[in-house]
Write a protein that holds these residues in place. Structure first.
Motif, PDB file in Angstrom:
ATOM      1  N   ARG A 152       0.703  -1.118   0.104  1.00 47.97           N
ATOM      2  CA  ARG A 152       0.010   0.052   0.105  1.00 47.97           C
ATOM      3  C   ARG A 152       0.894   1.394  -0.197  1.00 47.97           C
ATOM      4  O   ARG A 152       1.708   1.211   0.617  1.00 47.97           O
ATOM      5  CB  ARG A 152      -0.865   0.010   1.186  1.00 47.97           C
ATOM      6  CG  ARG A 152      -2.060  -1.192   1.267  1.00 47.97           C
ATOM      7  CD  ARG A 152      -3.004  -0.876   0.348  1.00 47.97           C
ATOM      8  NE  ARG A 152      -3.848   0.344   0.798  1.00 47.97           N
ATOM      9  CZ  ARG A 152      -4.945   0.837  -0.060  1.00 47.97           C
ATOM     10  NH1 ARG A 152      -5.217   0.332  -1.108  1.00 47.97           N
ATOM     11  NH2 ARG A 152      -5.463   1.810   0.444  1.00 47.97           N
ATOM     12  N   ALA A 153       0.465   2.257  -0.835  1.00 43.98           N
ATOM     13  CA  ALA A 153       1.254   3.498  -0.694  1.00 43.98           C
ATOM     14  C   ALA A 153       0.332   4.662  -0.497  1.00 43.98           C
ATOM     15  O   ALA A 153      -0.681   4.496  -1.152  1.00 43.98           O
ATOM     16  CB  ALA A 153       1.880   3.665  -2.158  1.00 43.98           C
ATOM     17  N   THR A 154       0.729   5.545   0.206  1.00 41.96           N
ATOM     18  CA  THR A 154       0.014   6.812   0.425  1.00 41.96           C
ATOM     19  C   THR A 154       0.757   7.775  -0.605  1.00 41.96           C
ATOM     20  O   THR A 154       2.097   8.214  -0.315  1.00 41.96           O
ATOM     21  CB  THR A 154       0.120   7.325   1.770  1.00 41.96           C
ATOM     22  OG1 THR A 154      -0.711   6.305   2.631  1.00 41.96           O
ATOM     23  CG2 THR A 154      -0.734   8.739   1.939  1.00 41.96           C
ATOM     24  N   VAL A 155       0.142   8.462  -1.490  1.00 37.83           N
ATOM     25  CA  VAL A 155       0.384   9.326  -2.561  1.00 37.83           C
ATOM     26  C   VAL A 155      -0.105  10.965  -2.101  1.00 37.83           C
ATOM     27  O   VAL A 155      -1.304  11.217  -1.902  1.00 37.83           O
ATOM     28  CB  VAL A 155       0.277   9.222  -4.041  1.00 37.83           C
ATOM     29  CG1 VAL A 155       0.802  10.172  -4.886  1.00 37.83           C
ATOM     30  CG2 VAL A 155       0.912   7.711  -4.198  1.00 37.83           C
ATOM     31  N   LEU A 156       0.636  11.797  -1.810  1.00 40.57           N
ATOM     32  CA  LEU A 156       0.366  13.226  -1.696  1.00 40.57           C
ATOM     33  C   LEU A 156       0.323  13.911  -2.825  1.00 40.57           C
ATOM     34  O   LEU A 156       1.290  14.124  -3.721  1.00 40.57           O
ATOM     35  CB  LEU A 156       1.422  13.992  -0.756  1.00 40.57           C
ATOM     36  CG  LEU A 156       1.735  13.240   0.700  1.00 40.57           C
ATOM     37  CD1 LEU A 156       2.566  13.932   1.457  1.00 40.57           C
ATOM     38  CD2 LEU A 156       0.401  12.899   1.179  1.00 40.57           C
ATOM     39  N   ARG A 157      -0.865  14.663  -3.298  1.00 45.18           N
ATOM     40  CA  ARG A 157      -1.269  15.289  -4.565  1.00 45.18           C
ATOM     41  C   ARG A 157      -1.425  16.742  -4.279  1.00 45.18           C
ATOM     42  O   ARG A 157      -1.927  17.331  -3.225  1.00 45.18           O
ATOM     43  CB  ARG A 157      -2.583  14.790  -5.205  1.00 45.18           C
ATOM     44  CG  ARG A 157      -2.481  13.213  -5.451  1.00 45.18           C
ATOM     45  CD  ARG A 157      -1.484  12.999  -6.404  1.00 45.18           C
ATOM     46  NE  ARG A 157      -1.445  11.601  -7.117  1.00 45.18           N
ATOM     47  CZ  ARG A 157      -0.585  10.887  -7.637  1.00 45.18           C
ATOM     48  NH1 ARG A 157       0.376  11.440  -8.368  1.00 45.18           N
ATOM     49  NH2 ARG A 157      -1.184   9.701  -8.131  1.00 45.18           N
ATOM     50  N   GLY A 158      -0.730  17.477  -5.175  1.00 38.19           N
ATOM     51  CA  GLY A 158      -1.048  18.991  -5.250  1.00 38.19           C
ATOM     52  C   GLY A 158      -0.161  19.378  -4.053  1.00 38.19           C
ATOM     53  O   GLY A 158      -0.779  20.531  -3.626  1.00 38.19           O
TER      54      GLY A 158
END
Length: 215
Positions: A152-158
């Motif tokens: 599982r990966a947590t991706v921060l956008r913007g």
């Protein structure tokens, strides 16, 4: 938990003066394999949920806290003695972190008017460097949780940061000039670096590809 003044009228606003919470811990509900900003990985945890311990959380001075979305405070939040578990490695120890005018749960998803603190000594391996930092205004548009081959990966956008300042008081003269590098996809996908200087300080604004030390 302690405070000098605390007022709540039953609505979404809470007024506090010098409130502090001491000695608590928590754990994530499930495993997080990695955390990324866009396509850049910024942290990796173990396969199990990570736990943290915090010696003290405080809201100094008089502040107005919103308990409804966006959750926010018009002052500073100070975290002292933060320890985050890392699988197979010593905990990540953060002596002090300050978040200014935090808002969360609105549009953008999260924002700060600024943040400051010092990095743990082991972030740069055995270099013994632990630079202190100050961030300008920070905005985060969203967070995505994705399934990847690594887990599982947590991706921060913007994510945008309006300025980064790094300072190392005792930068060893024998180390390379561009040893400290902050790799980021913030606005430009550029690499920011801390170069040696008599003051060992670094100031970055919006879009420079290389952050050069202040003279």
């Amino acid at each position: 938990m302690s405070w000098q003044k605390l007022r709540w009228d039953g609505g979404p606003l809470l007024w506090t003066t010098d409130i502090a919470i001491q000695n608590f811990r928590g754990c994530t509900a499930g495993p997080v394999a990695r955390i990324a900003v866009g396509t850049v990985e910024v942290a990796t945890t173990g396969s199990a949920g990570a736990c943290f311990r915090l010696r003290k959380l405080s809201l100094p001075g008089a502040q107005r806290v919103s308990l409804a979305k966006p959750f926010s405070t018009d002052g500073s939040i100070q975290l002292d003695g933060l320890s985050i578990d890392r699988a197979g490695r010593p905990p990540l120890e953060i002596a002090r972190l300050q978040l200014d005018r935090l808002a969360f749960g609105g549009v953008p998803l999260a924002s700060l008017s600024g943040a400051s603190g010092c990095l743990p000594a082991d972030v740069f391996g055995d270099t013994r460097l632990a630079p202190c930092y100050r961030l300008g205004e920070v905005r985060l548009q969203g967070v995505e949780r994705l399934a990847t081959p690594a887990g599982r990966a947590t991706v921060l956008r913007g994510l945008t940061i309006d300025g980064v300042e790094l300072k190392q008081e005792d930068y060893p003269p024998a180390l390379p000039a561009q040893l400290l590098q902050l790799v980021s996809s913030v606005r430009t996908g550029s690499t920011w670096a801390l170069a040696k200087s008599p003051r060992s300080s670094c100031n970055c604004r919006a879009s420079p590809a290389v952050c050069r030390a202040a003279i």
